[in-house]
Design an enzyme around this catalytic site. Structure first.
Site, PDB file in Angstrom:
ATOM      1  N   SER A  49      -9.823   2.325   3.040  1.00  0.00           N
ATOM      2  CA  SER A  49      -8.906   3.041   2.181  1.00  0.00           C
ATOM      3  C   SER A  49      -7.938   2.133   1.416  1.00  0.00           C
ATOM      4  CB  SER A  49      -8.101   4.031   3.014  1.00  0.00           C
ATOM      5  OG  SER A  49      -7.267   3.324   3.934  1.00  0.00           O
ATOM      6  N   SER A  66     -10.178  -0.088   7.233  1.00  0.00           N
ATOM      7  CA  SER A  66      -9.631   0.008   5.874  1.00  0.00           C
ATOM      8  C   SER A  66      -8.959  -1.238   5.309  1.00  0.00           C
ATOM      9  CB  SER A  66      -8.636   1.160   5.795  1.00  0.00           C
ATOM     10  OG  SER A  66      -9.327   2.356   5.646  1.00  0.00           O
ATOM     11  N   LYS A  92       0.861  -1.192   0.000  1.00  0.00           N
ATOM     12  CA  LYS A  92       0.000   0.000   0.000  1.00  0.00           C
ATOM     13  C   LYS A  92       0.892   1.236   0.000  1.00  0.00           C
ATOM     14  CE  LYS A  92      -3.813   2.096   2.643  1.00  0.00           C
ATOM     15  NZ  LYS A  92      -4.748   1.970   3.788  1.00  0.00           N
TER      16      LYS A  92
HETATM   17  N1  GLN Z   1     -13.245   4.761   6.602  1.00  0.00           N
HETATM   18  C1  GLN Z   1     -12.594   5.153   7.819  1.00  0.00           C
HETATM   19  C2  GLN Z   1     -12.134   6.581   7.699  1.00  0.00           C
HETATM   20  O1  GLN Z   1     -12.342   7.170   6.678  1.00  0.00           O
HETATM   21  C3  GLN Z   1     -11.467   4.239   8.138  1.00  0.00           C
HETATM   22  C4  GLN Z   1     -10.282   4.484   7.310  1.00  0.00           C
HETATM   23  C5  GLN Z   1      -9.133   3.596   7.671  1.00  0.00           C
HETATM   24  O2  GLN Z   1      -9.309   2.563   8.307  1.00  0.00           O
HETATM   25  N2  GLN Z   1      -7.957   4.028   7.265  1.00  0.00           N
HETATM   26  O3  GLN Z   1     -11.574   7.130   8.601  1.00  0.00           O
END
Ligand code: GLN
Length: 484
Positions: A151, A175, A76
């Site tokens: 994400s 995410s 990532k």
């Molecule tokens: N969707 C959540 C956010 O926008 C979690 C994102 C994540 O786990 N990086 O904060």
């Protein structure tokens, strides 16, 4: 070749059925052919990968038996990679070449993996759809008009389309698990502190945790083995000997008790998704698992608590992007103050700005007690609910996400709707627990994930349950049409 799991790739390499150069070239060809439709990678590193594959083949010939020697993966783009562009999905870091490797990258390199490139992601890991990336949205291979989740959407879509057999993700509020669910793959969010955060670009430091994404639970165990471990460079890293995460894969589940939190099976859950979750419960019942309804009374506070804590920490973490030291620098500034303002106005996207504003507000004097402190207290209560539950049950089962993948753009103007995507995942991060999402079935050809939540350091048990489930189901073996 790309239908092979990571486990089978390791075995095939060991048995000399193919070389690392062959398998790496095969995946690079697939990326070339399919990635233009999906946009899963921000940066590809084919030359480095092929060179390292040749080295891995040579090392294997000399008898090296590093755990994942010569196995292709993707990182990532939140992990710093020495000499390679590291963007975190943001214009702010579009020109940033990391000067060192994140510990995760270093550990995985030591285990012999070969990274094919850096995967697309929501900007600074903020989002649930991959649409906030400066590099454009990722498409879900099961239906390219839908989002892959976020994400870690680039990693999830790349694994689902079999452009790579395994990848890293990070999970601050869901995410790893939510994109894994939406793309029909397996994703594990480890216990907080198990995997080093050093060199992983910070979003919300008390929640961020890196973990594996792959076709199967067993593959996630192999990847986790290569990533995890105590790191003196991360002050929240836990000093504890690593277990063999896959040691319990074959243990029978008979006699185990899984909890079903009643708060997770209420309004908001798509009835078609609920039906798939019921079927997954049926598979576990056939394996001898007992189910018990439990209550996590403070669960309803988890989304509001998260959206105070995470923005607060992000507003602090992202203050370092000031145009002075590294990253984007505005060329329009005529004085220092303008340099800060214009750099940040130009470099950050709107979701990141929204979070910084919420966080700065929640931390400002006068509001700190009302918001941040209160959120921290509720966080304790949520963690306590789980601690009590784990006195009664071995694991907790729930959906991973309330719906299947939605259409691109469907929630772009609805931040609250987007935030609710993580309703089943966020509490796990607030409590620092471990959880896995497993492919559980399909609704109108779109994947659904089932989540298992375990206590701190329950990774071997989660992988055991996941593996047993996957021995008795075939959802994880499906490939999206057009990517066979
Ligand atoms: N969707 C959540 C956010 O926008 C979690 C994102 C994540 O786990 N990086 O904060």
């Amino acid at each position: 070749m790309h239908q092979l799991t990571l486990r089978k790739i390791v075995d095939g390499l060991n048995q000399k059925e193919f070389s690392s150069q062959e398998i790496v070239s095969h995946y690079l060809d697939r990326i070339k052919k399919f990635d233009p439709q999906l946009n899963t990678f921000i940066t590809l590193t084919p030359d480095i990968a092929l060179k390292k594959a040749a080295e891995a083949d040579a090392l294997r010939a000399k008898g090296s038996n590093a755990l994942l020697l010569g196995v292709p993966v993707a990182q990532k783009d939140i992990f710093c990679t020495d000499g390679i562009k590291t963007t975190c999905g943001s214009k702010m870091l579009d020109n940033f070449i990391a000067p060192y490797d994140a510990t995760v990258v270093k550990n995985m390199n030591q285990a012999g993996v070969i990274s094919l490139g850096k995967t697309n992601m929501d900007e600074f890991a903020m989002g649930s759809s991959n649409e906030t990336s400066f590099y454009g949205p990722v498409k879900n291979p099961w239906n390219i008009q839908t989002v892959p989740g976020g994400s870690s959407g680039g990693s999830a879509a790349a694994v689902a389309a079999k452009l790579v057999p395994g990848a890293t993700g990070t999970d601050t509020g869901g995410s790893i698990r939510q994109p894994a669910a939406l793309c029909g793959i397996t994703g594990l969010k480890p216990t907080y502190g198990l995997v080093s955060r050093y060199g992983m670009i910070a979003f919300a430091s008390s929640l961020d945790q890196a973990g594996p994404m792959a076709q199967t639970a067993e593959d996630c165990g192999l990847l986790l083995q290569s990533m995890a471990g105590f790191d003196p460079l991360d002050s929240t890293s836990i000093e504890k000997p690593l277990p063999n995460f896959n040691a319990e894969l074959t243990h029978p589940l008979k006699g185990k008790t899984f909890g079903l939190p009643k708060e997770f099976f209420q309004a908001g859950l798509d009835p078609h998704v609920a039906k798939i979750i019921d079927e997954a419960i049926g598979v576990f019942k056939n394996l001898g698992v007992n189910f018990k309804e439990i209550s996590l009374p403070n669960l309803s506070h988890s989304v509001p608590v998260y959206y105070v804590v995470a923005p607060a920490e992000c507003s602090s973490n992202l203050s370092r992007y000031d145009g002075v030291r590294f990253g984007h620098r505005s060329t329009k500034a005529t004085n220092l103050e303008e340099l800060y303002k214009l750099t940040r106005a130009e470099g950050f996207g709107s979701e990141v700005k929204r979070r910084i504003m919420i966080g700065t507000y929640a931390l400002s004097s006068g509001y700190y007690d009302a918001y941040y402190l209160k959120a921290q207290k509720l966080r304790e209560k949520i963690a306590h609910d789980f601690a009590l539950a784990f006195k009664e049950v071995d694991l907790i089962l729930s959906p991973t996400a309330p719906t299947t993948a939605f259409k691109l753009g469907a929630k772009s103007t609805d931040p609250l709707g987007m935030y609710l995507q993580d309703i089943y995942t966020i509490a796990v991060n607030l409590a620092g627990l471990a959880a896995i999402s497993l492919p559980a079935g399909f609704v109108e050809n779109m994947p659904v994930g089932v989540q298992l939540i375990g206590n701190h350091f329950s990774e071997p048990q989660l992988l055991n349950a996941g593996h047993q489930f996957q021995l008795h189901s075939d959802h994880h073996q499906k490939t999206p049409i057009g990517f066979e």
